[in-house]
Design a protein around this motif. Structure first.
Motif, short mmCIF file in Angstrom:
data_model
loop_
_atom_site.label_atom_id
_atom_site.label_comp_id
_atom_site.label_asym_id
_atom_site.label_seq_id
_atom_site.Cartn_x
_atom_site.Cartn_y
_atom_site.Cartn_z
N ASP A 49 0.86 -1.18 0.00
CA ASP A 49 0.00 0.00 0.00
C ASP A 49 0.89 1.22 0.00
N LEU A 50 0.63 2.15 -0.90
CA LEU A 50 1.34 3.42 -0.96
C LEU A 50 0.34 4.54 -0.67
N SER A 51 0.75 5.49 0.13
CA SER A 51 -0.13 6.61 0.47
C SER A 51 0.33 7.87 -0.24
N GLY A 52 -0.60 8.73 -0.49
CA GLY A 52 -0.30 10.01 -1.09
C GLY A 52 -1.42 10.99 -0.81
N HIS A 53 -1.29 12.16 -1.38
CA HIS A 53 -2.36 13.14 -1.24
C HIS A 53 -2.45 13.99 -2.51
N THR A 54 -3.62 14.57 -2.68
CA THR A 54 -3.91 15.41 -3.83
C THR A 54 -4.42 16.75 -3.31
N VAL A 55 -3.84 17.83 -3.82
CA VAL A 55 -4.21 19.18 -3.41
C VAL A 55 -4.84 19.91 -4.60
N VAL A 56 -5.93 20.60 -4.35
CA VAL A 56 -6.57 21.41 -5.40
C VAL A 56 -5.77 22.69 -5.59
N ARG A 57 -5.31 22.93 -6.82
CA ARG A 57 -4.56 24.14 -7.14
C ARG A 57 -5.42 25.17 -7.86
N LEU A 58 -6.46 24.72 -8.57
CA LEU A 58 -7.39 25.62 -9.26
C LEU A 58 -8.76 24.97 -9.26
N SER A 59 -9.77 25.74 -8.93
CA SER A 59 -11.14 25.24 -8.95
C SER A 59 -12.03 26.32 -9.55
N ASP A 60 -12.66 25.99 -10.68
CA ASP A 60 -13.54 26.91 -11.38
C ASP A 60 -14.80 26.14 -11.78
N PRO A 61 -15.69 25.89 -10.81
CA PRO A 61 -16.88 25.08 -11.09
C PRO A 61 -17.75 25.70 -12.15
N PRO A 62 -18.33 24.95 -13.05
CA PRO A 62 -18.12 23.54 -13.33
C PRO A 62 -17.14 23.32 -14.47
N ARG A 63 -16.22 24.27 -14.69
CA ARG A 63 -15.37 24.24 -15.88
C ARG A 63 -13.99 23.64 -15.71
N ALA A 64 -13.36 23.83 -14.56
CA ALA A 64 -11.96 23.43 -14.46
C ALA A 64 -11.60 23.01 -13.04
N LEU A 65 -10.80 21.96 -12.96
CA LEU A 65 -10.25 21.48 -11.70
C LEU A 65 -8.81 21.08 -11.97
N GLU A 66 -7.87 21.75 -11.29
CA GLU A 66 -6.46 21.40 -11.45
C GLU A 66 -5.93 20.89 -10.12
N LEU A 67 -5.28 19.75 -10.18
CA LEU A 67 -4.83 19.05 -8.99
C LEU A 67 -3.33 18.84 -9.04
N GLU A 68 -2.69 18.86 -7.86
CA GLU A 68 -1.32 18.43 -7.74
C GLU A 68 -1.34 17.14 -6.94
N VAL A 69 -0.96 16.07 -7.60
CA VAL A 69 -0.97 14.74 -6.99
C VAL A 69 0.43 14.46 -6.45
N ASP A 70 0.52 14.19 -5.16
CA ASP A 70 1.81 13.91 -4.51
C ASP A 70 1.84 12.43 -4.13
N SER A 71 2.67 11.69 -4.83
CA SER A 71 2.78 10.25 -4.60
C SER A 71 4.03 9.89 -3.81
N GLY A 72 4.44 10.77 -2.92
CA GLY A 72 5.58 10.51 -2.06
C GLY A 72 6.86 10.37 -2.87
N ARG A 73 7.54 9.26 -2.71
CA ARG A 73 8.83 9.03 -3.38
C ARG A 73 8.72 8.98 -4.90
N LEU A 74 7.52 8.73 -5.40
CA LEU A 74 7.34 8.69 -6.85
C LEU A 74 7.26 10.08 -7.46
#
Length: 151
Positions: A59-84
């Protein structure tokens, strides 16, 4: 950068309802076994989801942070997969008649994914996005909606 699109038979607002549900993240993001909102009010800018990816017995853990949110048009995420490393995932939702044209654009930012980014990784991302958009379509198109014509 891996860019893929799909026409999904629901309105952008109906699709956004799926994207805005932090507990549904695991249902449409390929590879995610479990997810839960961890900080803020998903999907507001700065909010975060923690997730677990299951790879065989690991099991690998990570987190995702919202960097831009413009409902209902755009969602930009930064996915942090740790060592990856980290990746930017941009989801654009365009009204297409009564439906939604969804465009996913992903590219690595930091870590091994960024350093090893090549055509092979692009091909894997394309396969992942095809599956992810298929899952998102299945969820959004089967959700209860208001009366629609032509459906």
């Amino acid at each position: 950068m891996a860019v893929r699109h799909r026409l999904i038979e629901c309105t952008p607002e109906e699709l956004w309802a799926v994207l805005a549900d932090g507990f549904r993240y695991q249902d449409w993001v390929v590879g995610t076994a479990h997810s839960r909102p961890a900080a803020g009010n998903w999907p507001e800018v700065g909010s975060m989801i923690e997730y677990t990816v299951r790879l065989g017995p690991w099991d690998l853990s990570g987190h995702t942070v919202v960097r831009l949110s413009d409902p209902p048009r755009a969602l930009e995420l930064e996915v942090d997969s740790g060592r990856l490393g980290t990746a930017r995932v941009a989801i654009e939702v365009r009204r297409w008649g009564p439906d939604s044209l969804v465009v996913v654009d992903e590219h690595p930012l930091r870590g091994p994914g960024g350093r090893l980014h090549n055509a092979g990784l692009e091909a894997l991302l394309q396969l992942r996005h095809r599956s992810m958009l298929s899952r998102l379509a299945e969820i959004a198109e089967q959700a209860p909606h208001g009366a629609r014509t032509g459906s």
